[in-house]
Design a protein around this motif. Structure first.
Motif, short mmCIF file in Angstrom:
data_model
loop_
_atom_site.label_atom_id
_atom_site.label_comp_id
_atom_site.label_asym_id
_atom_site.label_seq_id
_atom_site.Cartn_x
_atom_site.Cartn_y
_atom_site.Cartn_z
N ALA A 10 0.84 -1.21 0.00
CA ALA A 10 0.00 0.00 0.00
C ALA A 10 0.87 1.26 0.00
O ALA A 10 0.59 2.22 -0.74
N ILE A 11 1.92 1.26 0.80
CA ILE A 11 2.83 2.41 0.82
C ILE A 11 3.55 2.53 -0.52
O ILE A 11 3.68 3.63 -1.07
N ALA A 12 3.98 1.39 -1.06
CA ALA A 12 4.64 1.39 -2.37
C ALA A 12 3.69 1.92 -3.44
O ALA A 12 4.11 2.65 -4.35
N ALA A 13 2.41 1.57 -3.34
CA ALA A 13 1.43 2.02 -4.33
C ALA A 13 1.27 3.53 -4.28
O ALA A 13 1.10 4.17 -5.33
N ALA A 14 1.30 4.10 -3.09
CA ALA A 14 1.20 5.56 -2.99
C ALA A 14 2.35 6.23 -3.73
O ALA A 14 2.15 7.19 -4.49
N GLY A 15 3.55 5.70 -3.53
CA GLY A 15 4.70 6.22 -4.28
C GLY A 15 4.56 5.96 -5.76
O GLY A 15 4.94 6.79 -6.59
N GLY A 16 4.00 4.82 -6.10
CA GLY A 16 3.80 4.46 -7.51
C GLY A 16 2.87 5.43 -8.21
O GLY A 16 3.06 5.73 -9.40
N LEU A 17 1.87 5.92 -7.50
CA LEU A 17 0.96 6.91 -8.10
C LEU A 17 1.72 8.19 -8.46
O LEU A 17 1.51 8.76 -9.54
N ILE A 18 2.61 8.61 -7.59
CA ILE A 18 3.41 9.80 -7.85
C ILE A 18 4.34 9.56 -9.04
O ILE A 18 4.47 10.39 -9.94
N LEU A 19 4.98 8.39 -9.06
CA LEU A 19 5.88 8.04 -10.15
C LEU A 19 5.13 8.01 -11.48
O LEU A 19 5.59 8.56 -12.48
N ALA A 20 3.98 7.36 -11.49
CA ALA A 20 3.20 7.25 -12.72
C ALA A 20 2.74 8.63 -13.19
O ALA A 20 2.76 8.92 -14.40
N ALA A 21 2.36 9.48 -12.26
CA ALA A 21 1.91 10.83 -12.63
C ALA A 21 3.03 11.59 -13.34
O ALA A 21 2.79 12.28 -14.33
N HIS A 22 4.25 11.43 -12.85
CA HIS A 22 5.39 12.09 -13.51
C HIS A 22 5.53 11.60 -14.95
O HIS A 22 5.64 12.40 -15.88
N VAL A 23 5.56 10.29 -15.10
CA VAL A 23 5.80 9.72 -16.43
C VAL A 23 4.66 10.04 -17.38
O VAL A 23 4.88 10.38 -18.55
N LEU A 24 3.43 9.95 -16.89
CA LEU A 24 2.28 10.21 -17.76
C LEU A 24 2.22 11.68 -18.18
O LEU A 24 1.60 12.01 -19.19
N ARG A 25 2.88 12.56 -17.43
CA ARG A 25 2.97 13.98 -17.81
C ARG A 25 4.20 14.27 -18.66
O ARG A 25 4.46 15.42 -19.00
N GLY A 26 4.97 13.21 -18.96
CA GLY A 26 6.14 13.39 -19.81
C GLY A 26 7.41 13.81 -19.09
O GLY A 26 8.33 14.33 -19.71
N HIS A 27 7.47 13.55 -17.77
CA HIS A 27 8.65 13.88 -16.98
C HIS A 27 9.27 12.60 -16.42
O HIS A 27 8.59 11.60 -16.24
N PHE A 28 10.55 12.69 -16.11
CA PHE A 28 11.19 11.56 -15.46
C PHE A 28 10.72 11.47 -14.01
O PHE A 28 10.54 12.49 -13.34
N ALA A 29 10.55 10.24 -13.54
CA ALA A 29 10.17 10.02 -12.15
C ALA A 29 11.38 10.29 -11.26
O ALA A 29 12.52 10.04 -11.66
#
Length: 112
Positions: A10-29
């Motif tokens: 669950a904690i990893a998933a929270a970080g994963g949401l942030i990581l995915a948001a970066h990539v989906l916006r065209g930025h490096f995580a």
């Protein structure tokens, strides 16, 4: 042990949401968050391996483990893009997240 693994995922998933948001916006995580995400996921997988090795885990735990292991392999693939200083394909990020969420929910169904 399974509950502890669920908390780590669950904690990893929270970080994963942030990581995915970066990539989906065209930025490096952020690299540090990527490493923390991977370490938490790996720790969760280790706890699941221990639970499975003790024979105390049910079939949904095994299915959840397999799905999360597949997601982890997808994560290694995503890291390979980061290491080459290329953004990963957005479809791979989405599939990685979906497989991980399905695996997580499968595990969560065991304790609920």
């Amino acid at each position: 042990m399974i509950s502890a693994a669920i908390i780590l995922f669950a904690i990893a998933a929270a970080g994963g949401l942030i990581l995915a948001a970066h990539v989906l916006r065209g930025h490096f995580a952020p690299w540090a968050l990527s490493v923390l995400h991977a370490l938490l996921g790996a720790a969760g997988l280790i706890l699941l391996i221990l639970a499975l090795a003790q024979g105390a885990a049910s079939q949904p735990v095994l299915v959840g483990f397999i799905l999360l292991l597949i997601a982890a392999l997808g994560g290694f693939f995503l890291v390979s893009f980061h290491a080459r200083k290329r953004l990963p394909p957005k479809a791979v990020v989405i599939v990685h997240a979906l497989v991980a969420v399905i695996g997580f929910l499968t595990l969560l169904s065991v304790v609920l």
